[in-house]
Design an enzyme around this catalytic site. Structure first.
Site, PDB file in Angstrom:
ATOM      1  N   GLU A   1       0.818  -1.213   0.000  1.00  0.00           N
ATOM      2  CA  GLU A   1       0.000   0.000   0.000  1.00  0.00           C
ATOM      3  C   GLU A   1       0.854   1.267   0.000  1.00  0.00           C
ATOM      4  O   GLU A   1       0.521   2.243  -0.668  1.00  0.00           O
ATOM      5  CB  GLU A   1      -0.956   0.004   1.201  1.00  0.00           C
ATOM      6  CG  GLU A   1      -2.081  -1.012   1.090  1.00  0.00           C
ATOM      7  CD  GLU A   1      -2.955  -0.792  -0.142  1.00  0.00           C
ATOM      8  OE1 GLU A   1      -2.989   0.329  -0.676  1.00  0.00           O
ATOM      9  OE2 GLU A   1      -3.601  -1.765  -0.567  1.00  0.00           O
TER      10      GLU A   1
ATOM     11  N   TYR B   1      -6.438   6.826   3.713  1.00  0.00           N
ATOM     12  CA  TYR B   1      -6.569   5.749   2.736  1.00  0.00           C
ATOM     13  C   TYR B   1      -5.868   4.472   3.209  1.00  0.00           C
ATOM     14  O   TYR B   1      -6.460   3.388   3.249  1.00  0.00           O
ATOM     15  CB  TYR B   1      -6.027   6.144   1.351  1.00  0.00           C
ATOM     16  CG  TYR B   1      -5.818   4.908   0.521  1.00  0.00           C
ATOM     17  CD1 TYR B   1      -6.901   4.285  -0.086  1.00  0.00           C
ATOM     18  CD2 TYR B   1      -4.578   4.288   0.445  1.00  0.00           C
ATOM     19  CE1 TYR B   1      -6.745   3.091  -0.774  1.00  0.00           C
ATOM     20  CE2 TYR B   1      -4.406   3.099  -0.226  1.00  0.00           C
ATOM     21  CZ  TYR B   1      -5.491   2.501  -0.837  1.00  0.00           C
ATOM     22  OH  TYR B   1      -5.336   1.319  -1.485  1.00  0.00           O
TER      23      TYR B   1
ATOM     24  N   ASP C   1      -9.657   5.806  -2.931  1.00  0.00           N
ATOM     25  CA  ASP C   1      -8.453   6.264  -3.631  1.00  0.00           C
ATOM     26  C   ASP C   1      -8.911   6.902  -4.942  1.00  0.00           C
ATOM     27  O   ASP C   1     -10.107   7.091  -5.162  1.00  0.00           O
ATOM     28  CB  ASP C   1      -7.492   5.096  -3.878  1.00  0.00           C
ATOM     29  CG  ASP C   1      -7.978   4.215  -5.008  1.00  0.00           C
ATOM     30  OD1 ASP C   1      -9.220   4.110  -5.187  1.00  0.00           O
ATOM     31  OD2 ASP C   1      -7.147   3.647  -5.726  1.00  0.00           O
TER      32      ASP C   1
END
Length: 374
Positions: free
Chosen positions: A45, A128, A146
């Site tokens: 991520e 996020y 996102d």
DNA sequence: AACTCGTGGCG
DNA sequence: TCGCCAAGAGT
């Protein structure tokens, strides 16, 4: 098996099922989709922030091979962490990841915590990424937003406000949460993002083949190409820069940039922006004086490189320069540390992309290599 | 809240 | 060629 979202209407359930079905058939085979270990999810991520997925794959594999777990990352020197990040950009991601790994060891016994609060307290993990880790690694029922989700949802519900506006962000988050089928957040969030990146694309979306076309309000109104509404990007600033390779006793002068600057803690060759009315050669000589207090001259052109960073488009002119003063006069003005490096040392340091292009060029130049200690 | 932080690919 | 874009965060 149909799944019922919390508060879900019939069409929301159908949309969620269509996405999950599409994902089960089209999901890409990615290295972080093997075990979904929290550490793997975390690394992926961070790497994928503002980065194309395809580019992230090779970086991820190399990273996991070198830092297989939180402890190995926490124990690594920062120079090595930055070297593995070299070329990916936004280097604060690597610096924060490293710092966060050390915090995870100190505060959480080396295991990434599952709670959103604890995740958000780690450097580099924002709204996020906290949601991505909580849902994908720990299966919590939180939706992620996102750029893919922003685009997909703003088309699906024909949101006409600028996507980055407070109102639009709130709506997108609410729509996402309503669509989320409880118990399926891991698959659903990835499905949303992957569908956005492969089908509901920024340009030329595949509407005729889209599994969600039936519910898409932007398509119904014929405005799918105008969604999402994004502010026009400011035009780039063009710069001419110059840098010089200084060889002394077969070693090359490199300096480590200041921690808080662009490319913080990366290494570079002295140089800078070519000012108005100045030649690149003159700029190199001036920059050497300003940055190192060394007097250099006779800049010999090597090559020029185009590269860009943030809002800048750079033409970088590179030279080999000759040292006139004594190396003892070296007095760094714009860096934290210097090193007279052999070529093998140069290959181990992390450079910004523009300077790395220069290094690669010189690596293939036998005449130059003959002057430098291996 | 607006700015800053990188880089390469794509149409 | 060049503007747009990307699994955002920190300040």
């Amino acid at each position: 098996m149909p799944s019922m979202p919390p508060n879900g209407t019939a069409s929301e359930t159908l949309i969620a099922d269509a996405l999950l079905d599409w994902f089960s058939r089209h999901k890409r085979d990615l290295p972080w989709r093997m075990t979904y270990s929290p550490y793997h999810v975390w690394i992926s991520e961070i790497m994928l922030q503002q980065t194309q997925m395809e580019r992230g794959v090779e970086y991820f594999k190399r990273w996991i091979a070198r830092f297989p777990d939180v402890d190995s990352l926490a124990q690594a020197p920062q120079d090595e962490v930055l070297k593995l990040w070299e070329g990916l950009g936004y280097y604060s991601r690597a610096r924060n990841l490293h710092k966060a790994a050390r915090m995870v060891v100190e505060l959480h016994g080396g295991t990434l915590p599952p709670s959103m609060e604890a995740l958000l307290a780690l450097p580099g993990i924002g709204p996020y990424t906290a949601r991505a880790i909580a849902s994908i690694a720990f299966r919590q029922d939180v939706c992620v937003v996102d750029a893919n989700v922003e685009r997909l949802v703003s088309r699906l519900y024909n949101i006409g406000q600028p996507v980055k506006s407070r109102q639009a962000q709130k709506e997108i988050g609410e729509y996402g949460q309503r669509l989320l089928p409880s118990g399926h957040a891991r698959e659903f969030n990835q499905a949303l993002m992957e569908f956005g990146s492969l089908v509901c694309t920024p340009r030329n979306p595949s509407c005729p083949q889209c599994a969600l076309a039936h519910w898409c309000r932007a398509r119904e109104a014929g405005v799918q190409e105008e969604r999402p509404v994004v502010a026009k990007a400011p035009s780039p600033v063009y710069l001419t820069m110059a840098t010089g390779i200084l060889i002394h006793d077969g070693h090359i002068l490199t300096q480590k940039r200041l921690a808080e600057d662009v490319w913080g803690n990366l290494w570079e060759f002295p140089g800078g922006v070519v000012e108005e009315g100045e030649t690149p050669q003159e700029a190199v000589i001036r920059e050497y004086m300003e940055e190192t207090r060394l007097i250099v001259n006779h800049p010999e052109p090597i090559a020029s490189f185009k590269h860009s960073f943030t809002r800048f488009r750079v033409t970088l002119h590179a030279f080999v320069v000759t040292l006139l003063s004594s190396p003892e006069e070296l007095d760094l003005q714009a860096a934290q540390e210097h090193r007279w490096a052999s070529w093998s040392e140069i290959m181990k340091l992390a450079f910004p992309a523009g300077h790395r292009k220069l290094v690669r060029h010189l690596d293939n130049d036998p005449k130059f290599r003959a002057k430098v200690h291996t």
